[in-house]
Write a protein that holds these residues in place. Sequence first.
Motif, PDB file in Angstrom:
ATOM      1  N   UNK A   5       7.495   5.852  -7.253  1.00  0.00           N
ATOM      2  CA  UNK A   5       7.625   7.138  -7.960  1.00  0.00           C
ATOM      3  C   UNK A   5       6.639   8.171  -7.430  1.00  0.00           C
ATOM      4  N   UNK A   6       5.409   7.751  -7.223  1.00  0.00           N
ATOM      5  CA  UNK A   6       4.382   8.692  -6.756  1.00  0.00           C
ATOM      6  C   UNK A   6       4.704   9.213  -5.356  1.00  0.00           C
ATOM      7  N   UNK A   7       5.245   8.350  -4.491  1.00  0.00           N
ATOM      8  CA  UNK A   7       5.566   8.803  -3.138  1.00  0.00           C
ATOM      9  C   UNK A   7       6.792   9.705  -3.090  1.00  0.00           C
ATOM     10  N   UNK A   8       7.607   9.695  -4.129  1.00  0.00           N
ATOM     11  CA  UNK A   8       8.693  10.681  -4.215  1.00  0.00           C
ATOM     12  C   UNK A   8       8.094  12.091  -4.307  1.00  0.00           C
ATOM     13  N   UNK A   9       6.905  12.166  -4.831  1.00  0.00           N
ATOM     14  CA  UNK A   9       6.194  13.448  -4.937  1.00  0.00           C
ATOM     15  C   UNK A   9       5.348  13.691  -3.687  1.00  0.00           C
ATOM     16  N   UNK A  10       4.430  12.758  -3.405  1.00  0.00           N
ATOM     17  CA  UNK A  10       3.466  12.939  -2.319  1.00  0.00           C
ATOM     18  C   UNK A  10       4.092  12.957  -0.935  1.00  0.00           C
ATOM     19  N   UNK A  11       5.243  12.290  -0.773  1.00  0.00           N
ATOM     20  CA  UNK A  11       5.860  12.191   0.552  1.00  0.00           C
ATOM     21  C   UNK A  11       7.276  12.785   0.574  1.00  0.00           C
ATOM     22  N   UNK A  12       7.545  13.737  -0.289  1.00  0.00           N
ATOM     23  CA  UNK A  12       8.897  14.302  -0.410  1.00  0.00           C
ATOM     24  C   UNK A  12       9.428  14.874   0.911  1.00  0.00           C
ATOM     25  N   UNK A  13       8.556  15.453   1.722  1.00  0.00           N
ATOM     26  CA  UNK A  13       8.982  16.065   2.993  1.00  0.00           C
ATOM     27  C   UNK A  13       8.530  15.268   4.223  1.00  0.00           C
ATOM     28  N   UNK A  36      -1.821   5.617  -7.382  1.00  0.00           N
ATOM     29  CA  UNK A  36      -1.283   4.794  -6.298  1.00  0.00           C
ATOM     30  C   UNK A  36      -2.132   3.546  -6.073  1.00  0.00           C
ATOM     31  N   UNK A  37      -1.448   2.478  -5.694  1.00  0.00           N
ATOM     32  CA  UNK A  37      -2.095   1.230  -5.308  1.00  0.00           C
ATOM     33  C   UNK A  37      -2.199   1.241  -3.784  1.00  0.00           C
ATOM     34  N   UNK A  38      -3.381   0.917  -3.273  1.00  0.00           N
ATOM     35  CA  UNK A  38      -3.646   1.037  -1.834  1.00  0.00           C
ATOM     36  C   UNK A  38      -4.394  -0.187  -1.310  1.00  0.00           C
ATOM     37  N   UNK A  39      -4.375  -0.350   0.013  1.00  0.00           N
ATOM     38  CA  UNK A  39      -5.102  -1.455   0.654  1.00  0.00           C
ATOM     39  C   UNK A  39      -6.576  -1.073   0.846  1.00  0.00           C
ATOM     40  N   UNK A  50       0.835  -1.202   0.000  1.00  0.00           N
ATOM     41  CA  UNK A  50       0.000   0.000   0.000  1.00  0.00           C
ATOM     42  C   UNK A  50       0.869   1.252   0.000  1.00  0.00           C
ATOM     43  N   UNK A  51       0.535   2.178  -0.853  1.00  0.00           N
ATOM     44  CA  UNK A  51       1.264   3.433  -0.961  1.00  0.00           C
ATOM     45  C   UNK A  51       1.208   4.251   0.323  1.00  0.00           C
ATOM     46  N   UNK A  52       0.163   4.077   1.108  1.00  0.00           N
ATOM     47  CA  UNK A  52      -0.029   4.897   2.305  1.00  0.00           C
ATOM     48  C   UNK A  52       0.451   4.226   3.589  1.00  0.00           C
ATOM     49  N   UNK A  53       0.057   2.961   3.814  1.00  0.00           N
ATOM     50  CA  UNK A  53       0.386   2.321   5.091  1.00  0.00           C
ATOM     51  C   UNK A  53       1.407   1.190   4.984  1.00  0.00           C
ATOM     52  N   UNK A  54       1.721   0.764   3.768  1.00  0.00           N
ATOM     53  CA  UNK A  54       2.715  -0.279   3.584  1.00  0.00           C
ATOM     54  C   UNK A  54       2.202  -1.706   3.687  1.00  0.00           C
ATOM     55  N   UNK A  55       0.893  -1.889   3.868  1.00  0.00           N
ATOM     56  CA  UNK A  55       0.336  -3.251   3.956  1.00  0.00           C
ATOM     57  C   UNK A  55       0.636  -3.998   2.653  1.00  0.00           C
ATOM     58  N   UNK A  84      -4.002  10.517   5.411  1.00  0.00           N
ATOM     59  CA  UNK A  84      -4.362  10.504   3.992  1.00  0.00           C
ATOM     60  C   UNK A  84      -4.918  11.851   3.560  1.00  0.00           C
ATOM     61  N   UNK A  85      -5.693  12.489   4.414  1.00  0.00           N
ATOM     62  CA  UNK A  85      -6.196  13.835   4.100  1.00  0.00           C
ATOM     63  C   UNK A  85      -5.037  14.826   3.993  1.00  0.00           C
ATOM     64  N   UNK A  86      -4.086  14.750   4.931  1.00  0.00           N
ATOM     65  CA  UNK A  86      -2.914  15.636   4.889  1.00  0.00           C
ATOM     66  C   UNK A  86      -2.096  15.388   3.617  1.00  0.00           C
ATOM     67  N   UNK A  87      -1.917  14.133   3.283  1.00  0.00           N
ATOM     68  CA  UNK A  87      -1.071  13.756   2.147  1.00  0.00           C
ATOM     69  C   UNK A  87      -1.660  14.206   0.813  1.00  0.00           C
ATOM     70  N   UNK A  88      -2.937  13.947   0.577  1.00  0.00           N
ATOM     71  CA  UNK A  88      -3.507  14.185  -0.750  1.00  0.00           C
ATOM     72  C   UNK A  88      -4.349  15.441  -0.872  1.00  0.00           C
TER      73      UNK A  88
END
Length: 135
Positions: A91-99, A47-50, A30-35, A118-122
């Motif tokens: 690749x997407x998390x290089x953008x969405x999670x850069x900081x 992104x692929x997510x759970x 999962x792109x967000x939680x790693x599941x 998820x609200x903060x991220x997107x």
Amino acid sequence: MSSRTGRRQWTKEGKKMMRKIMKLPGNDKCSDCGRKLPSWASLNLGVIICMDCAGSHRGLGVHISKVRSVKMDTWEDKWLKNFLKMGGNTERNKIWEARLKSRDKLSEDNSSYRDDFIRQKYEHKAFMTKKSYLA
């Protein structure tokens, strides 16, 4: 294409593209939680997510995240082509999670933080850099 039941069917090319999508870097979790072995996706975010994170994405509204099942929904070929171009979760998390600091990363064990993260991220783009925002 559609079957006798009127339900949209996968094209041969579509099935092949979905297999490629699932093999993109980072799409095994999962792109967000790693599941591991996620089976949902946000079409427009790439992104692929759970399943749990998919519920939080749905809560954002379709103007932010258009959620589809990788297995239960039939994707149009144009969606698949666009998704492939986005390069996968890594690749997407290089953008969405850069900081994003590692201590603030969502884990599958921290469900109470999920919706807010998820609200903060997107929606608020809180973890993007100006450079990644313009990319």
